[in-house]
Motif scaffolding. Sequence first.
Motif, PDB file in Angstrom:
ATOM      1  N   ALA A  66      75.602  50.647  56.900  1.00 13.35           N
ATOM      2  CA  ALA A  66      76.920  50.530  57.522  1.00 13.35           C
ATOM      3  C   ALA A  66      76.993  51.309  58.832  1.00 13.35           C
ATOM      4  N   THR A  67      77.704  50.723  59.795  1.00 13.32           N
ATOM      5  CA  THR A  67      78.069  51.415  61.035  1.00 13.32           C
ATOM      6  C   THR A  67      79.574  51.277  61.188  1.00 13.32           C
ATOM      7  N   ASN A  68      80.149  51.932  62.191  1.00 11.14           N
ATOM      8  CA  ASN A  68      81.587  51.812  62.434  1.00 11.14           C
ATOM      9  C   ASN A  68      81.988  50.393  62.817  1.00 11.14           C
ATOM     10  N   MET A  69      81.059  49.630  63.387  1.00 12.51           N
ATOM     11  CA  MET A  69      81.359  48.287  63.864  1.00 12.51           C
ATOM     12  C   MET A  69      80.959  47.184  62.878  1.00 12.51           C
ATOM     13  N   ASN A  70      80.032  47.496  61.952  1.00 15.73           N
ATOM     14  CA  ASN A  70      79.488  46.440  61.092  1.00 15.73           C
ATOM     15  C   ASN A  70      79.039  47.045  59.756  1.00 15.73           C
ATOM     16  N   ALA A  71      79.640  46.610  58.668  1.00 17.63           N
ATOM     17  CA  ALA A  71      79.340  47.169  57.350  1.00 17.63           C
ATOM     18  C   ALA A  71      77.943  46.807  56.853  1.00 17.63           C
ATOM     19  N   THR A  72      77.353  45.730  57.364  1.00 24.36           N
ATOM     20  CA  THR A  72      76.018  45.321  56.928  1.00 24.36           C
ATOM     21  C   THR A  72      75.073  45.186  58.114  1.00 24.36           C
ATOM     22  N   SER A  73      75.135  46.131  59.015  1.00 23.21           N
ATOM     23  CA  SER A  73      74.305  46.105  60.214  1.00 23.21           C
ATOM     24  C   SER A  73      72.824  46.194  59.848  1.00 23.21           C
ATOM     25  N   SER A  74      72.013  45.398  60.517  1.00 27.38           N
ATOM     26  CA  SER A  74      70.575  45.455  60.295  1.00 27.38           C
ATOM     27  C   SER A  74      70.027  46.744  60.881  1.00 27.38           C
ATOM     28  N   ARG A  75      69.091  47.319  60.203  1.00 32.25           N
ATOM     29  CA  ARG A  75      68.442  48.546  60.655  1.00 32.25           C
ATOM     30  C   ARG A  75      67.006  48.263  61.060  1.00 32.25           C
ATOM     31  N   SER A  76      66.651  46.994  61.196  1.00 34.10           N
ATOM     32  CA  SER A  76      65.266  46.646  61.474  1.00 34.10           C
ATOM     33  C   SER A  76      65.197  45.410  62.360  1.00 34.10           C
ATOM     34  N   HIS A  77      63.983  45.105  62.775  1.00 32.85           N
ATOM     35  CA  HIS A  77      63.677  43.838  63.441  1.00 32.85           C
ATOM     36  C   HIS A  77      62.884  43.021  62.435  1.00 32.85           C
ATOM     37  N   SER A  78      63.177  41.742  62.337  1.00 30.19           N
ATOM     38  CA  SER A  78      62.448  40.923  61.368  1.00 30.19           C
ATOM     39  C   SER A  78      61.821  39.716  62.048  1.00 30.19           C
ATOM     40  N   LEU A  79      60.801  39.181  61.385  1.00 35.19           N
ATOM     41  CA  LEU A  79      60.088  38.011  61.884  1.00 35.19           C
ATOM     42  C   LEU A  79      59.862  37.066  60.716  1.00 35.19           C
ATOM     43  N   PHE A  80      60.236  35.815  60.895  1.00 35.42           N
ATOM     44  CA  PHE A  80      60.008  34.761  59.902  1.00 35.42           C
ATOM     45  C   PHE A  80      59.225  33.679  60.613  1.00 35.42           C
ATOM     46  N   GLN A  81      57.980  33.505  60.245  1.00 29.54           N
ATOM     47  CA  GLN A  81      57.100  32.553  60.918  1.00 29.54           C
ATOM     48  C   GLN A  81      56.967  31.288  60.091  1.00 29.54           C
ATOM     49  N   VAL A  82      57.098  30.148  60.751  1.00 33.83           N
ATOM     50  CA  VAL A  82      56.935  28.852  60.104  1.00 33.83           C
ATOM     51  C   VAL A  82      55.796  28.118  60.800  1.00 33.83           C
ATOM     52  N   THR A  83      54.815  27.712  60.029  1.00 36.96           N
ATOM     53  CA  THR A  83      53.716  26.900  60.545  1.00 36.96           C
ATOM     54  C   THR A  83      53.840  25.527  59.904  1.00 36.96           C
ATOM     55  N   ILE A  84      53.914  24.512  60.732  1.00 31.65           N
ATOM     56  CA  ILE A  84      54.090  23.154  60.222  1.00 31.65           C
ATOM     57  C   ILE A  84      52.765  22.411  60.330  1.00 31.65           C
ATOM     58  N   GLU A  85      52.354  21.828  59.212  1.00 30.24           N
ATOM     59  CA  GLU A  85      51.157  20.996  59.180  1.00 30.24           C
ATOM     60  C   GLU A  85      51.559  19.591  58.767  1.00 30.24           C
ATOM     61  N   ARG A  86      50.917  18.631  59.338  1.00 29.93           N
ATOM     62  CA  ARG A  86      51.252  17.235  59.059  1.00 29.93           C
ATOM     63  C   ARG A  86      49.963  16.475  58.803  1.00 29.93           C
ATOM     64  N   SER A  87      50.038  15.543  57.879  1.00 23.05           N
ATOM     65  CA  SER A  87      48.866  14.687  57.640  1.00 23.05           C
ATOM     66  C   SER A  87      49.364  13.252  57.406  1.00 23.05           C
ATOM     67  N   GLU A  88      48.472  12.350  57.613  1.00 22.86           N
ATOM     68  CA  GLU A  88      48.792  10.942  57.410  1.00 22.86           C
ATOM     69  C   GLU A  88      47.731  10.313  56.504  1.00 22.86           C
ATOM     70  N   ILE A  89      48.159   9.314  55.787  1.00 19.36           N
ATOM     71  CA  ILE A  89      47.212   8.558  54.967  1.00 19.36           C
ATOM     72  C   ILE A  89      46.464   7.585  55.872  1.00 19.36           C
ATOM     73  N   GLY A  90      45.148   7.663  55.835  1.00 21.24           N
ATOM     74  CA  GLY A  90      44.333   6.815  56.685  1.00 21.24           C
ATOM     75  C   GLY A  90      44.172   5.419  56.127  1.00 21.24           C
ATOM     76  N   ALA A  91      43.491   4.592  56.863  1.00 20.64           N
ATOM     77  CA  ALA A  91      43.246   3.211  56.447  1.00 20.64           C
ATOM     78  C   ALA A  91      42.445   3.146  55.149  1.00 20.64           C
ATOM     79  N   ASP A  92      41.667   4.194  54.873  1.00 15.18           N
ATOM     80  CA  ASP A  92      40.873   4.245  53.642  1.00 15.18           C
ATOM     81  C   ASP A  92      41.686   4.774  52.442  1.00 15.18           C
ATOM     82  N   GLY A  93      42.964   5.073  52.652  1.00 19.18           N
ATOM     83  CA  GLY A  93      43.839   5.547  51.582  1.00 19.18           C
ATOM     84  C   GLY A  93      43.752   7.036  51.315  1.00 19.18           C
ATOM     85  N   LYS A  94      43.013   7.760  52.132  1.00 18.72           N
ATOM     86  CA  LYS A  94      42.885   9.220  51.971  1.00 18.72           C
ATOM     87  C   LYS A  94      43.679   9.962  53.002  1.00 18.72           C
TER      88      LYS A  94
END
Length: 89
Positions: A61-89
């Motif tokens: 808590a601070t005077n301005m915000n009862a749930t103020s963050s006390r840290s820096h955070s990082l949320f990383q998302v890596t997106i992978e994509r695949s397709e089914i080929g002509a051989d069905g794999k």
Amino acid sequence: MEIYNEEVRDLLSKNPKNKLELKEKPDSGVYVKDLSFFAVKGVDEINDVLKIGMKNRSVGATNMNATSSRSHSLFQVTIERSEIGADGK
């Protein structure tokens, strides 16, 4: 992950207050040793993981915000994509 008081913490681990180490590999650069990652299959699962991390963040808590963050955070998302080929794999 979050950086709090110059410590790196894994917000998705069973012990989110444990300090993690920064390491460096010559071929790929700086990384966080033992940082959690999860494979998900959609937006709902991404949001579930994000909620867990947000719940584990360091806040106070601070005077301005009862749930103020006390840290820096990082949320990383890596997106992978695949397709089914002509051989069905």
